[in-house]
Design a protein around this motif. Structure first.
Motif, PDB file in Angstrom:
ATOM      1  N   MET A   1     157.103 104.163   5.989  1.00 56.21           N
ATOM      2  CA  MET A   1     157.502 103.172   4.990  1.00 56.21           C
ATOM      3  C   MET A   1     158.444 103.811   3.983  1.00 56.21           C
ATOM      4  O   MET A   1     158.175 104.880   3.457  1.00 56.21           O
ATOM      5  N   ARG A   2     159.578 103.151   3.733  1.00 55.73           N
ATOM      6  CA  ARG A   2     160.576 103.729   2.836  1.00 55.73           C
ATOM      7  C   ARG A   2     160.286 103.415   1.376  1.00 55.73           C
ATOM      8  O   ARG A   2     160.561 104.218   0.495  1.00 55.73           O
ATOM      9  N   LEU A   3     159.743 102.233   1.100  1.00 56.50           N
ATOM     10  CA  LEU A   3     159.373 101.869  -0.263  1.00 56.50           C
ATOM     11  C   LEU A   3     158.124 102.654  -0.663  1.00 56.50           C
ATOM     12  O   LEU A   3     157.095 102.583   0.005  1.00 56.50           O
ATOM     13  N   SER A   4     158.221 103.411  -1.745  1.00 58.74           N
ATOM     14  CA  SER A   4     157.092 104.268  -2.127  1.00 58.74           C
ATOM     15  C   SER A   4     156.438 103.764  -3.406  1.00 58.74           C
ATOM     16  O   SER A   4     157.062 103.100  -4.233  1.00 58.74           O
ATOM     17  N   LEU A   5     155.155 104.096  -3.562  1.00 61.46           N
ATOM     18  CA  LEU A   5     154.380 103.699  -4.731  1.00 61.46           C
ATOM     19  C   LEU A   5     153.728 104.928  -5.343  1.00 61.46           C
ATOM     20  O   LEU A   5     152.975 105.648  -4.676  1.00 61.46           O
ATOM     21  N   ASP A   6     154.024 105.170  -6.613  1.00 64.05           N
ATOM     22  CA  ASP A   6     153.406 106.262  -7.370  1.00 64.05           C
ATOM     23  C   ASP A   6     152.326 105.655  -8.275  1.00 64.05           C
ATOM     24  O   ASP A   6     152.624 104.865  -9.170  1.00 64.05           O
ATOM     25  N   ARG A   7     151.077 106.045  -8.040  1.00 69.26           N
ATOM     26  CA  ARG A   7     149.938 105.500  -8.791  1.00 69.26           C
ATOM     27  C   ARG A   7     149.411 106.487  -9.834  1.00 69.26           C
ATOM     28  O   ARG A   7     148.378 106.232 -10.458  1.00 69.26           O
ATOM     29  N   SER A   8     150.110 107.578 -10.043  1.00 69.38           N
ATOM     30  CA  SER A   8     149.547 108.668 -10.849  1.00 69.38           C
ATOM     31  C   SER A   8     149.345 108.282 -12.312  1.00 69.38           C
ATOM     32  O   SER A   8     148.512 108.892 -13.001  1.00 69.38           O
ATOM     33  N   ARG A   9     150.087 107.281 -12.796  1.00 73.84           N
ATOM     34  CA  ARG A   9     149.905 106.847 -14.186  1.00 73.84           C
ATOM     35  C   ARG A   9     149.040 105.600 -14.287  1.00 73.84           C
ATOM     36  O   ARG A   9     148.877 105.039 -15.368  1.00 73.84           O
ATOM     37  N   ALA A  10     148.474 105.152 -13.161  1.00 77.67           N
ATOM     38  CA  ALA A  10     147.557 104.013 -13.154  1.00 77.67           C
ATOM     39  C   ALA A  10     146.117 104.454 -12.927  1.00 77.67           C
ATOM     40  O   ALA A  10     145.202 104.014 -13.633  1.00 77.67           O
ATOM     41  N   LEU A  11     145.909 105.349 -11.972  1.00 78.26           N
ATOM     42  CA  LEU A  11     144.542 105.707 -11.584  1.00 78.26           C
ATOM     43  C   LEU A  11     143.708 106.317 -12.708  1.00 78.26           C
ATOM     44  O   LEU A  11     142.486 106.065 -12.761  1.00 78.26           O
ATOM     45  N   PRO A  12     144.285 107.110 -13.623  1.00 76.92           N
ATOM     46  CA  PRO A  12     143.442 107.656 -14.696  1.00 76.92           C
ATOM     47  C   PRO A  12     142.795 106.594 -15.583  1.00 76.92           C
ATOM     48  O   PRO A  12     141.819 106.887 -16.291  1.00 76.92           O
ATOM     49  N   PHE A  13     143.307 105.366 -15.551  1.00 74.58           N
ATOM     50  CA  PHE A  13     142.744 104.299 -16.369  1.00 74.58           C
ATOM     51  C   PHE A  13     141.642 103.519 -15.643  1.00 74.58           C
ATOM     52  O   PHE A  13     141.051 102.605 -16.221  1.00 74.58           O
ATOM     53  N   LEU A  14     141.417 103.847 -14.369  1.00 74.56           N
ATOM     54  CA  LEU A  14     140.435 103.119 -13.575  1.00 74.56           C
ATOM     55  C   LEU A  14     139.234 103.998 -13.280  1.00 74.56           C
ATOM     56  O   LEU A  14     139.381 105.183 -12.951  1.00 74.56           O
ATOM     57  N   THR A  15     138.059 103.430 -13.351  1.00 77.39           N
ATOM     58  CA  THR A  15     136.820 104.154 -13.077  1.00 77.39           C
ATOM     59  C   THR A  15     136.327 103.821 -11.676  1.00 77.39           C
ATOM     60  O   THR A  15     136.216 102.645 -11.308  1.00 77.39           O
ATOM     61  N   ASP A  16     136.067 104.839 -10.888  1.00 81.06           N
ATOM     62  CA  ASP A  16     135.495 104.674  -9.547  1.00 81.06           C
ATOM     63  C   ASP A  16     136.319 103.710  -8.702  1.00 81.06           C
ATOM     64  O   ASP A  16     135.795 102.825  -8.034  1.00 81.06           O
ATOM     65  N   ARG A  17     137.642 103.890  -8.753  1.00 80.42           N
ATOM     66  CA  ARG A  17     138.543 102.994  -8.020  1.00 80.42           C
ATOM     67  C   ARG A  17     138.279 103.000  -6.515  1.00 80.42           C
ATOM     68  O   ARG A  17     138.385 101.963  -5.841  1.00 80.42           O
ATOM     69  N   ASP A  18     137.897 104.153  -5.941  1.00 82.06           N
ATOM     70  CA  ASP A  18     137.697 104.237  -4.494  1.00 82.06           C
ATOM     71  C   ASP A  18     136.596 103.302  -4.004  1.00 82.06           C
ATOM     72  O   ASP A  18     136.589 102.907  -2.830  1.00 82.06           O
ATOM     73  N   ALA A  19     135.700 102.924  -4.881  1.00 89.39           N
ATOM     74  CA  ALA A  19     134.610 102.036  -4.477  1.00 89.39           C
ATOM     75  C   ALA A  19     135.111 100.651  -4.079  1.00 89.39           C
ATOM     76  O   ALA A  19     134.399  99.886  -3.421  1.00 89.39           O
ATOM     77  N   LEU A  20     136.353 100.312  -4.482  1.00 87.85           N
ATOM     78  CA  LEU A  20     136.916  99.006  -4.147  1.00 87.85           C
ATOM     79  C   LEU A  20     137.591  98.972  -2.780  1.00 87.85           C
ATOM     80  O   LEU A  20     137.975  97.896  -2.318  1.00 87.85           O
ATOM     81  N   ASP A  21     137.753 100.119  -2.143  1.00 89.43           N
ATOM     82  CA  ASP A  21     138.529 100.150  -0.905  1.00 89.43           C
ATOM     83  C   ASP A  21     137.946  99.233   0.164  1.00 89.43           C
ATOM     84  O   ASP A  21     138.680  98.596   0.931  1.00 89.43           O
ATOM     85  N   GLY A  22     136.634  99.141   0.228  1.00 90.89           N
ATOM     86  CA  GLY A  22     136.019  98.258   1.205  1.00 90.89           C
ATOM     87  C   GLY A  22     136.380  96.808   0.960  1.00 90.89           C
ATOM     88  O   GLY A  22     136.682  96.051   1.903  1.00 90.89           O
ATOM     89  N   ALA A  23     136.373  96.384  -0.306  1.00 90.66           N
ATOM     90  CA  ALA A  23     136.737  95.008  -0.649  1.00 90.66           C
ATOM     91  C   ALA A  23     138.213  94.741  -0.361  1.00 90.66           C
ATOM     92  O   ALA A  23     138.587  93.643   0.068  1.00 90.66           O
ATOM     93  N   VAL A  24     139.043  95.754  -0.606  1.00 91.97           N
ATOM     94  CA  VAL A  24     140.473  95.613  -0.299  1.00 91.97           C
ATOM     95  C   VAL A  24     140.666  95.384   1.194  1.00 91.97           C
ATOM     96  O   VAL A  24     141.391  94.470   1.616  1.00 91.97           O
ATOM     97  N   LEU A  25     140.026  96.190   2.001  1.00 97.76           N
ATOM     98  CA  LEU A  25     140.179  96.070   3.453  1.00 97.76           C
ATOM     99  C   LEU A  25     139.579  94.769   3.972  1.00 97.76           C
ATOM    100  O   LEU A  25     140.087  94.182   4.943  1.00 97.76           O
TER     101      LEU A  25
END
Length: 422
Positions: A1-25
């Motif tokens: 994929m050529r379009l890239s996404l940098d999340r480095s300035r978003a993730l520090p504001f979220l708590t336990d973001r990985d727990a949402l991956d199941g809901a995303v999928l």
């Protein structure tokens, strides 16, 4: 994929973001398999998995005629009937001196002066009209088309040849008029909502008439759609959807799309409609607003930096730090810019993005950065589909129907009552 996404300035504001991956999928799976609230409205994806090359060729052929015969193509439509085409044309055209025909949009507002001056501007020019409306009864385009239809009929022996109607396949006021007059027509697919329609004839004809490569645009989106079929939660479209949901649930209420390249401003406005209509219902959704930086840093930048904390921000930029005019050193340094000698515009723009993103982070504004490697039809097609898929997923996660827009009808009912059309 050529379009890239940098999340480095978003993730520090979220708590336990990985727990949402199941809901995303899970939401992603519903988009893939028709498990959304309006499964009959997933044609914007299916058409990319089953490309209709004959339709693309037909659109190219009509566009070639327009380019050969017309000085101006007027596209009549509102909302999704024009925003996508305007965005792509703006991104791909030169800033100054675009080739003929000139593509002008009408019927997207009710300004008396605009439409009166448009007709005056068209006088003496060879004009084609592409009227885009599924029903033909939406007031803004319907009024504009009546005036333009009369303009053509009073000036051209082949007036009906100069009208292309993009409308419902079998019903509606515009379909009836097209059949009566013998207009050439393209179909607004029943399973594709207006804001998802840029890759149908709704958007493809105005884009092709402007001289742009609609096949590359379409197949850029095809590649993005196929790439998402087996994607994991870290795919940019899915990661963005999940992050947006997390910020929504954390109490954020506004998303800024902050565009760093003016050519992409129209893409921001297209995104604004896509996300506003898809998510803004049932008291839910992030309110989408498009800004152009650095211009708007000198208008609302103060508020974004230090005002009420409402915002999460998406930067949209072009990877062009070596592009543009380069400052030379001047004797006596009259404008105090010699310390920037050797700096191209692109490097200054990149520094503006990085500096703004970091300042906003320190001001408690989380942000993502979307970076396009270049502006061409293929890259824009990929970006269009990426944003479409992301909002389908995030809207599904919110529990709303991403494909309807019942609130849009409210103003129409009030307006018609005031005009005596009850």
């Amino acid at each position: 994929m050529r379009l890239s996404l940098d999340r480095s300035r978003a993730l520090p504001f979220l708590t336990d973001r990985d727990a949402l991956d199941g809901a995303v999928l899970d939401a992603h799976g519903k988009v893939l398999t028709g498990g959304t609230r309006s499964p009959e409205m997933l044609g914007w994806r299916q058409m990319l998995l089953e490309p209709d090359d004959a339709l693309i060729e037909s659109v190219q052929n009509v566009a070639s005629e327009i380019r050969e015969r017309a000085d101006v193509l007027v596209c009549v439509g509102i909302g999704g009937s024009y925003l996508g085409a305007e965005a792509v044309n703006q991104a791909l055209a030169p800033y100054f001196g675009a080739d003929s025909p000139e593509v002008i949009f009408a019927g997207h507002h009710l300004s008396p002066a605009y439409h009166e001056q448009l007709l005056a501007y068209l006088e003496g020019k060879s004009v084609y009209v592409n009227v885009i409306s599924k029903s033909g009864t939406t007031l803004e385009p319907a009024m504009a088309f009546r005036f333009l239809r009369r303009f053509l009929e009073e000036r051209f022996d082949d007036a009906d040849r100069r009208v292309i109607a993009t409308t419902d396949k079998s019903s509606g006021v515009l379909r009836g008029l097209a059949d009566e007059k013998g207009y050439r027509t393209y179909v607004v697919p029943d399973d594709v909502g207006g804001r998802f329609s840029v890759l149908t004839p709704v958007g493809l004809l105005p884009i092709a008439a402007a001289g742009h490569d609609i096949r590359s645009l379409f197949y850029g989106a095809v590649g993005a759609a196929r790439g998402l079929t087996d994607a994991g939660a870290d795919h940019p479209a899915l990661a963005y959807a999940g992050d947006r949901f997390a910020f929504h649930e954390a109490g954020y209420s506004v998303e800024l799309m902050s565009v760093m390249e003016a050519k992409l401003r129209g893409l921001g406005y297209w995104w604004q409609q896509l996300y506003g209509e898809s998510e803004g219902k049932e008291g839910k959704g992030l309110f989408p607003v498009t800004l152009q930086y650095t211009t708007d840093l000198h208008s609302v930048g103060q508020y974004v930096q230090e005002g009420k904390r409402l915002f999460v921000e998406s930067f949209l930029r072009l990877d062009d730090e070596k592009a543009g005019l380069t400052l030379d050193e001047e004797p006596d340094n009259p404008d105090q810019l010699n310390d920037l000698a050797g700096t191209p515009y692109g490097a200054a723009n990149k520094a503006a993005w990085e500096g703004t993103a970091e300042a906003h982070r320190e001001g408690d504004v989380p942000s993502w950065t979307w970076t396009l490697p270049r502006i061409d039809a293929d890259a824009l097609g990929e970006a269009i589909y990426t944003f479409e898929h992301a909002v389908a997923v995030s809207g599904t996660m919110l529990g709303v129907d991403p494909f309807n827009q019942p609130g849009v009808e409210a103003y129409k009912k009030k307006m018609f009552r005031l005009l005596g059309r009850d």
